[in-house]
Design an enzyme around this catalytic site. Structure first.
Site, PDB file in Angstrom:
ATOM      1  N   HIS A  72       1.973  -9.421 -15.628  1.00 43.49           N
ATOM      2  CA  HIS A  72       0.809  -8.534 -15.552  1.00 43.49           C
ATOM      3  C   HIS A  72       1.194  -7.135 -16.013  1.00 43.49           C
ATOM      4  CE1 HIS A  72      -2.093 -10.744 -12.595  1.00 43.49           C
ATOM      5  NE2 HIS A  72      -1.620 -11.548 -13.541  1.00 43.49           N
ATOM      6  N   TYR A 201      -7.408  -3.807  -6.515  1.00 48.03           N
ATOM      7  CA  TYR A 201      -7.242  -3.116  -5.234  1.00 48.03           C
ATOM      8  C   TYR A 201      -8.511  -2.306  -5.007  1.00 48.03           C
ATOM      9  CZ  TYR A 201      -2.176  -4.096  -5.218  1.00 48.03           C
ATOM     10  OH  TYR A 201      -0.945  -4.701  -5.213  1.00 48.03           O
ATOM     11  N   PRO A 293       2.064  -4.119   2.992  1.00 50.39           N
ATOM     12  CA  PRO A 293       2.078  -4.885   1.737  1.00 50.39           C
ATOM     13  C   PRO A 293       1.315  -4.244   0.574  1.00 50.39           C
ATOM     14  CG  PRO A 293       0.669  -5.947   3.376  1.00 50.39           C
ATOM     15  CD  PRO A 293       1.355  -4.832   4.081  1.00 50.39           C
ATOM     16  N   LYS A 297       5.962  -4.236  -2.160  1.00 52.80           N
ATOM     17  CA  LYS A 297       7.370  -3.848  -2.272  1.00 52.80           C
ATOM     18  C   LYS A 297       8.337  -4.641  -1.385  1.00 52.80           C
ATOM     19  CE  LYS A 297       7.077  -0.771  -5.374  1.00 52.80           C
ATOM     20  NZ  LYS A 297       6.730  -1.735  -6.414  1.00 52.80           N
ATOM     21  N   TYR A 385       4.808   1.259  -8.968  1.00 52.07           N
ATOM     22  CA  TYR A 385       4.356  -0.128  -8.811  1.00 52.07           C
ATOM     23  C   TYR A 385       5.265  -1.099  -9.556  1.00 52.07           C
ATOM     24  CZ  TYR A 385       1.114  -3.914  -7.811  1.00 52.07           C
ATOM     25  OH  TYR A 385       0.561  -5.072  -7.337  1.00 52.07           O
TER      26      TYR A 385
HETATM   27  P1  RFL Z   1      12.052 -13.194   5.736  1.00 58.79           P
HETATM   28  O1  RFL Z   1      11.249 -13.735   4.599  1.00 58.79           O
HETATM   29  O2  RFL Z   1      11.325 -12.829   6.970  1.00 58.79           O
HETATM   30  O3  RFL Z   1      13.196 -14.251   6.044  1.00 58.79           O
HETATM   31  C1  RFL Z   1      14.012 -14.129   7.194  1.00 58.79           C
HETATM   32  C2  RFL Z   1      14.473 -15.527   7.570  1.00 58.79           C
HETATM   33  O4  RFL Z   1      15.366 -15.436   8.688  1.00 58.79           O
HETATM   34  C3  RFL Z   1      15.029 -16.458   9.623  1.00 58.79           C
HETATM   35  N1  RFL Z   1      15.479 -16.052  10.961  1.00 58.79           N
HETATM   36  C4  RFL Z   1      16.591 -16.530  11.537  1.00 58.79           C
HETATM   37  N2  RFL Z   1      17.507 -17.423  11.117  1.00 58.79           N
HETATM   38  C5  RFL Z   1      18.520 -17.694  11.956  1.00 58.79           C
HETATM   39  N3  RFL Z   1      18.662 -17.135  13.187  1.00 58.79           N
HETATM   40  C6  RFL Z   1      17.764 -16.244  13.653  1.00 58.79           C
HETATM   41  N4  RFL Z   1      17.908 -15.690  14.859  1.00 58.79           N
HETATM   42  C7  RFL Z   1      16.680 -15.905  12.798  1.00 58.79           C
HETATM   43  N5  RFL Z   1      15.643 -15.064  12.929  1.00 58.79           N
HETATM   44  C8  RFL Z   1      14.921 -15.169  11.807  1.00 58.79           C
HETATM   45  C9  RFL Z   1      13.514 -16.588   9.508  1.00 58.79           C
HETATM   46  O5  RFL Z   1      13.046 -17.846   9.986  1.00 58.79           O
HETATM   47  C10 RFL Z   1      13.322 -16.417   8.005  1.00 58.79           C
HETATM   48  O6  RFL Z   1      13.368 -17.646   7.314  1.00 58.79           O
HETATM   49  O7  RFL Z   1      12.853 -11.889   5.277  1.00 58.79           O
HETATM   50  P2  RFL Z   1      13.527 -11.521   3.875  1.00 58.79           P
HETATM   51  O8  RFL Z   1      14.317 -12.670   3.334  1.00 58.79           O
HETATM   52  O9  RFL Z   1      14.154 -10.198   4.078  1.00 58.79           O
HETATM   53  O10 RFL Z   1      12.274 -11.372   2.860  1.00 58.79           O
HETATM   54  C11 RFL Z   1      11.342 -10.324   3.004  1.00 58.79           C
HETATM   55  C12 RFL Z   1       9.967 -10.771   2.503  1.00 58.79           C
HETATM   56  O11 RFL Z   1       9.643 -12.004   3.108  1.00 58.79           O
HETATM   57  C13 RFL Z   1       8.878  -9.728   2.805  1.00 58.79           C
HETATM   58  O12 RFL Z   1       9.358  -8.430   2.600  1.00 58.79           O
HETATM   59  C14 RFL Z   1       7.632  -9.919   1.903  1.00 58.79           C
HETATM   60  O13 RFL Z   1       6.996 -11.144   2.188  1.00 58.79           O
HETATM   61  C15 RFL Z   1       6.636  -8.764   2.099  1.00 58.79           C
HETATM   62  N6  RFL Z   1       5.408  -8.939   1.320  1.00 58.79           N
HETATM   63  C16 RFL Z   1       5.366  -8.652  -0.031  1.00 58.79           C
HETATM   64  N7  RFL Z   1       6.495  -8.249  -0.672  1.00 58.79           N
HETATM   65  C17 RFL Z   1       6.478  -8.030  -2.024  1.00 58.79           C
HETATM   66  O14 RFL Z   1       7.506  -7.631  -2.587  1.00 58.79           O
HETATM   67  N8  RFL Z   1       5.351  -8.227  -2.795  1.00 58.79           N
HETATM   68  C18 RFL Z   1       4.180  -8.649  -2.224  1.00 58.79           C
HETATM   69  O15 RFL Z   1       3.217  -8.880  -2.956  1.00 58.79           O
HETATM   70  C19 RFL Z   1       4.157  -8.843  -0.783  1.00 58.79           C
HETATM   71  N9  RFL Z   1       3.036  -9.272  -0.186  1.00 58.79           N
HETATM   72  C20 RFL Z   1       4.238  -9.400   1.947  1.00 58.79           C
HETATM   73  C21 RFL Z   1       3.053  -9.551   1.163  1.00 58.79           C
HETATM   74  C22 RFL Z   1       4.212  -9.706   3.302  1.00 58.79           C
HETATM   75  C23 RFL Z   1       3.038 -10.134   3.890  1.00 58.79           C
HETATM   76  N10 RFL Z   1       3.067 -10.446   5.271  1.00 58.79           N
HETATM   77  C24 RFL Z   1       2.734 -11.712   5.774  1.00 58.79           C
HETATM   78  C25 RFL Z   1       3.685  -9.500   6.163  1.00 58.79           C
HETATM   79  C26 RFL Z   1       1.878  -9.976   1.735  1.00 58.79           C
HETATM   80  C27 RFL Z   1       1.853 -10.249   3.099  1.00 58.79           C
HETATM   81  C28 RFL Z   1       0.528 -10.668   3.695  1.00 58.79           C
HETATM   82  C1  PHB Z   2      -0.213 -11.224  -2.893  1.00 58.90           C
HETATM   83  O1  PHB Z   2      -0.517 -11.798  -3.947  1.00 58.90           O
HETATM   84  O2  PHB Z   2       0.007 -11.835  -1.842  1.00 58.90           O
HETATM   85  C2  PHB Z   2      -0.107  -9.743  -2.886  1.00 58.90           C
HETATM   86  C3  PHB Z   2      -0.238  -9.055  -4.075  1.00 58.90           C
HETATM   87  C4  PHB Z   2      -0.155  -7.665  -4.076  1.00 58.90           C
HETATM   88  C5  PHB Z   2       0.059  -6.992  -2.892  1.00 58.90           C
HETATM   89  C6  PHB Z   2       0.220  -7.698  -1.698  1.00 58.90           C
HETATM   90  C7  PHB Z   2       0.132  -9.084  -1.693  1.00 58.90           C
HETATM   91  O3  PHB Z   2       0.105  -5.647  -2.898  1.00 58.90           O
END
Ligand code: RFL
Ligand code: PHB
Length: 390
Positions: A72, A201, A293, A297, A385
């Site tokens: 994109h 957005y 989110p 990032k 971004y």
């Molecule tokens: P995770 O993905 O939470 O993985 C951590 C893992 O550790 C396990 N765990 C354990 N394992 C062993 N012993 C324990 N005691 C443990 N405790 C926990 C967990 O089960 C899990 O499998 O962290 P990690 O790897 O640092 O990754 C981070 C990302 O997941 C997170 O930052 C993103 O999902 C945030 N996020 C977004 N980030 C982006 O860069 N671009 C996006 O578009 C974006 N959209 C989002 C998002 C997060 C969202 N939510 C649900 C908060 C959209 C949403 C809605």
């Molecule tokens: C997503 O596709 O889940 C998404 C995209 C952009 C954002 C957050 C989440 O800023």
């Protein structure tokens, strides 16, 4: 059991670290509390910066992303009843982002690990970290009721915000910074074509909305909701009606609706724990910091952290140099704080806050107007971004 680097958590941070270490000839074992299916069932991020794409390529996990991911070159901001494009290509000298779901990134990294025969222990219970302030750290856990100890040189705490790693650091050694936002995001995944070919957005008086996607046939949509709202309060019909009400007429008319495959509510938080290293324990990804989110990032910061950490461990083993290890926390935190600032700013600009009165709304409207009419302001948004350099 013994390994060089014990990685706690098989989210994107832990799995990518393991893959980068394998490329560098450094051994690792990944310990995950949940099952692989559970980890893959969490619908999260969708947007990858070029730095993240490059790291997945370097790890040897980028092939499917390049076939199925959607590059994109811009986003659209929707306010006051119309949409305005922020052109990343034009504003950043050709940079872009890749729309490819976190689920797919995780699946690719899991498949790679399995194909290389590298050790991942799922459903590890009662994981605890020990001895990281000395020279012989270890990780203990139980599986099927039996206790195990994994001795290692280093522990990488990639276990997310609720993980055990950060919580094992003495309170007096950690400084925490936090902001909790007074709303959440209600997200829906549906097997419907995206409303537009780029992300929208939307700042609307009813609240924020985001139109994202996973593929040409699968959409991901979000609407701002109350913090105490419940998924059960939202029928699919109610969700689509609310989303439509927060978009411009053309997008509202073009929106294709269908049954939701997944529906969930996420709270919004900014959080940083400093430092990110304690002796032989290193925090990476959500274990050390959370962003709301809005700026997409979180996953990208996690990837950046483990990119630096993999390089630091590689230099330790290959060059017998600890310079990068000693620099890890400060180097990550500089990038983390810049992403925290951007995510906080974009969240503040796009959402309806309970305390925002008429004056606050006028400030948001004036800033959005400035953003889409000033090349300088649009460039600041675009370069953040697409991602700042590692
Ligand atoms: P995770 O993905 O939470 O993985 C951590 C893992 O550790 C396990 N765990 C354990 N394992 C062993 N012993 C324990 N005691 C443990 N405790 C926990 C967990 O089960 C899990 O499998 O962290 P990690 O790897 O640092 O990754 C981070 C990302 O997941 C997170 O930052 C993103 O999902 C945030 N996020 C977004 N980030 C982006 O860069 N671009 C996006 O578009 C974006 N959209 C989002 C998002 C997060 C969202 N939510 C649900 C908060 C959209 C949403 C809605
Ligand atoms: C997503 O596709 O889940 C998404 C995209 C952009 C954002 C957050 C989440 O800023």
């Amino acid at each position: 059991m013994r390994t060089q680097v014990a990685i706690v958590g098989a989210g994107p941070a832990g799995l990518l670290l393991g893959a980068l270490l394998a490329k560098a000839g450094v051994e690792s074992v990944v310990l995950e509390r949940r099952s692989a299916e559970y980890v893959l069932g969490r619908i999260r991020a969708g947007v990858l910066e070029q730095v993240t794409v490059d790291l997945l390529d370097a790890a040897g996990a980028g092939a499917r992303m390049h076939v199925e991911g959607l590059p994109h070159a811009g986003i659209e901001l929707c306010f006051g009843g119309s949409r305005h494009r922020i052109d990343f290509h034009d504003l950043t000298g050709g940079k872009q982002v890749m729309v490819y779901g976190q689920t797919e990134v995780t699946r690719d990294l899991m498949d790679l690990r399995e194909s290389q025969g590298l050790a991942t222990i799922y459903e590890a219970e009662d994981v605890s970290v020990h001895g990281f302030d000395g020279s012989r750290p270890s990780v203990r856990f139980t599986q099927d009721g039996r206790p195990y100890e994994l001795e290692c040189d280093f522990i990488a705490g990639c276990d997310g915000y609720h993980g055990v790693s950060r919580q094992s650091v003495p309170h007096s050694a950690l400084r925490k910074y936090e902001r909790i936002y007074p709303f959440g995001w209600l997200g829906v995944l549906s097997e419907t074509p995206p409303v537009s070919h780029e992300l929208i957005y939307s700042n609307h008086e009813r609240g924020f909305a985001l139109c994202s996607m996973r593929s040409a046939t699968r959409s991901r949509y979000y609407v701002q909701c109350a913090l105490d709202d419940k998924v059960e309060h939202w029928s699919d019909a109610a969700f689509w009606a609310e989303l439509r009400a927060r978009l411009d007429d053309a997008a509202a008319d073009a929106l294709v609706t269908g049954p939701s495959i997944e529906k969930s509510i996420a709270p919004l938080r900014s959080f940083v724990a400093e430092p990110m290293r304690f002796g032989r324990l290193f925090l990476a990804g959500d274990a050390a910091h959370i962003v709301p989110p809005t700026g997409a990032k979180g996953l990208n910061l996690a990837a950046g952290d483990v990119g630096l950490l993999a390089r630091a461990f590689e230099e330790h083993y290959r060059d017998r140099s600890d310079a990068a290890i000693d620099d890890y926390s400060a180097r990550c935190l500089r990038r983390v704080w810049r992403a925290e600032r951007f995510s906080w700013w974009f969240t503040s600009l796009m959402h309806k806050f309970p305390e925002t009165g008429a004056f606050g709304q006028k400030m948001q409207a004036a800033e959005l107007d400035y953003l889409v009419h000033s090349r300088a302001a649009a460039t600041a948004l675009a370069e953040n971004y697409v991602g700042l350099p590692l």
